[in-house]
Design a protein around this motif. Sequence first.
Motif, short mmCIF file in Angstrom:
data_model
loop_
_atom_site.label_atom_id
_atom_site.label_comp_id
_atom_site.label_asym_id
_atom_site.label_seq_id
_atom_site.Cartn_x
_atom_site.Cartn_y
_atom_site.Cartn_z
N ARG A 1 0.51 -1.08 -0.20
CA ARG A 1 0.28 0.18 -0.03
C ARG A 1 0.55 1.13 0.15
N VAL A 2 1.52 1.28 1.05
CA VAL A 2 2.62 2.47 1.36
C VAL A 2 3.18 2.26 -1.00
N LEU A 3 4.07 1.84 -1.28
CA LEU A 3 4.31 1.97 -2.85
C LEU A 3 3.62 2.14 -4.06
N GLU A 4 2.14 1.68 -3.68
CA GLU A 4 1.12 2.44 -4.61
C GLU A 4 0.32 3.95 -3.87
N GLY A 5 1.05 4.29 -2.91
CA GLY A 5 0.69 5.76 -2.77
C GLY A 5 -0.48 5.63 -2.05
N LYS A 6 -1.29 4.62 -1.08
CA LYS A 6 -2.68 4.35 -1.09
C LYS A 6 -2.85 4.82 0.82
N CYS A 7 -1.67 4.68 1.29
CA CYS A 7 -1.91 5.32 3.37
C CYS A 7 -1.70 6.14 3.25
N GLY A 8 -3.19 6.97 3.93
CA GLY A 8 -3.10 8.38 4.11
C GLY A 8 -4.34 8.57 3.72
N VAL A 9 -4.20 8.25 2.65
CA VAL A 9 -5.20 8.72 0.94
C VAL A 9 -6.67 8.33 1.64
N LEU A 10 -7.38 9.46 2.07
CA LEU A 10 -8.35 9.75 2.64
C LEU A 10 -10.14 9.45 1.39
N GLY A 11 -9.17 10.14 0.53
CA GLY A 11 -11.07 10.36 -0.53
C GLY A 11 -10.59 8.43 -0.61
N LEU A 12 -12.15 8.46 -0.92
CA LEU A 12 -12.18 7.08 -2.21
C LEU A 12 -12.19 7.30 -3.47
N GLY A 13 -12.23 8.49 -4.16
CA GLY A 13 -12.02 8.09 -5.31
C GLY A 13 -12.58 7.61 -6.32
N ALA A 14 -12.35 8.06 -7.78
CA ALA A 14 -13.50 7.61 -8.35
C ALA A 14 -13.52 5.68 -9.23
N THR A 15 -12.01 5.88 -9.04
CA THR A 15 -12.13 4.03 -8.32
C THR A 15 -11.87 3.08 -7.03
N CYS A 16 -13.28 3.31 -6.43
CA CYS A 16 -12.32 2.91 -5.09
C CYS A 16 -12.59 1.87 -5.04
N GLU A 17 -11.73 1.33 -4.68
CA GLU A 17 -11.08 -0.24 -3.73
C GLU A 17 -11.58 -0.91 -3.26
N TYR A 18 -12.69 0.00 -1.91
CA TYR A 18 -13.44 -0.70 -0.73
C TYR A 18 -14.34 -1.37 -0.94
N HIS A 19 -15.16 -0.23 -1.69
CA HIS A 19 -16.16 -1.20 -2.60
C HIS A 19 -17.27 -2.89 -3.19
N VAL A 20 -17.71 -3.78 -3.47
CA VAL A 20 -17.55 -4.76 -4.35
C VAL A 20 -17.59 -4.54 -5.62
N HIS A 21 -16.75 -4.26 -6.58
CA HIS A 21 -16.71 -3.98 -7.87
C HIS A 21 -15.10 -4.25 -8.22
N PRO A 22 -15.02 -4.98 -9.27
CA PRO A 22 -13.98 -5.33 -10.18
C PRO A 22 -13.32 -3.78 -10.10
N LYS A 23 -11.88 -3.72 -9.95
CA LYS A 23 -10.60 -3.23 -9.65
C LYS A 23 -10.61 -2.38 -11.65
N SER A 24 -11.50 -2.75 -12.35
CA SER A 24 -11.24 -1.84 -13.93
C SER A 24 -12.33 -1.36 -13.32
N GLU A 25 -13.71 -1.29 -12.88
CA GLU A 25 -14.37 -0.42 -13.01
C GLU A 25 -14.43 0.79 -11.82
N ALA A 26 -15.21 1.73 -12.96
CA ALA A 26 -15.97 2.30 -12.20
C ALA A 26 -16.63 2.81 -9.98
#
Length: 266
Positions: free
Chosen positions: A190-215
């Motif tokens: 997660r550190v290498l991907e720059g995800k640690c400390g990012v609080l926003g969900l963003g357009a390609t949220c990684e926390y809801h259940v959906h394929p990673k490539s989909e919005a």
Amino acid sequence: MKMSHNRPKTSISDTNPNTPYVVHFVVGKLTPHSATYAVDLQTAVRSPYLRNIIYPPPLGLQTLRVEVPHADPQAFSLYISWLGQKTVSFPDHEQPQGPHAPGQSLTWVQCYPLIAAYILGARFQHPEFQDCIFDALDWWLAPRQKPSVEILQYVFNEGVPVPKLKCFVVDRMFATEMERLEILGLFVARVLEGKCGVLGLGATCEYHVHPKSEACTRASRRVTTGISNSKEPMRRTQPPEARAAPTPASPRTETKTEPTPSFQEF
């Protein structure tokens, strides 16, 4: 530390050894949670840190009041007891009897006084006391227990350099190899991907259940319903009919926000 009055300079040898000279240490911030410990001079001066504070003692007085606002009362009590007896009196409650009692029977939270005492020893620069506390912590702490977020935050955020205690806490909290490797691997990724400390969900949220490539459709729903964790300005979507007939723009007003005052403890 603060002392309650000025006093003429003298040496400890100038005081009458038969005089019941006592130092009253007010430990903790001046709140209902602070505690006062009456310590005789002969015991107090065994601590190099406390000796520098109370030296020279007042001439002609039998008591002295000293404030120790940044010390934990439980930790200070263990420290004073150790100064007098050279042993760590912990715990102060009766332990159950049995083949595995009394060692290796306490949780991280129950061992908090020992951890606070170790940090106090670092603050007072008394390594001999720290080593005795560490032996007691190693003896009392139960193995194979769940990590304690409260203890982790306390040890890593207290602001006192205790690298050996940090290593001990991490080694004991994450003793299971698979648990240790999984946490470490995920953290590094997660550190290498720059995800640690990012609080926003963003357009390609990684926390809801959906394929990673989909919005993420749930992320857009959070914005339209007025819920946003992103640092981007909130944008509300409008139905097609509303976009077809735009209304005249209203005069734009700017609202100045006054800065929030911050307070720093001295």
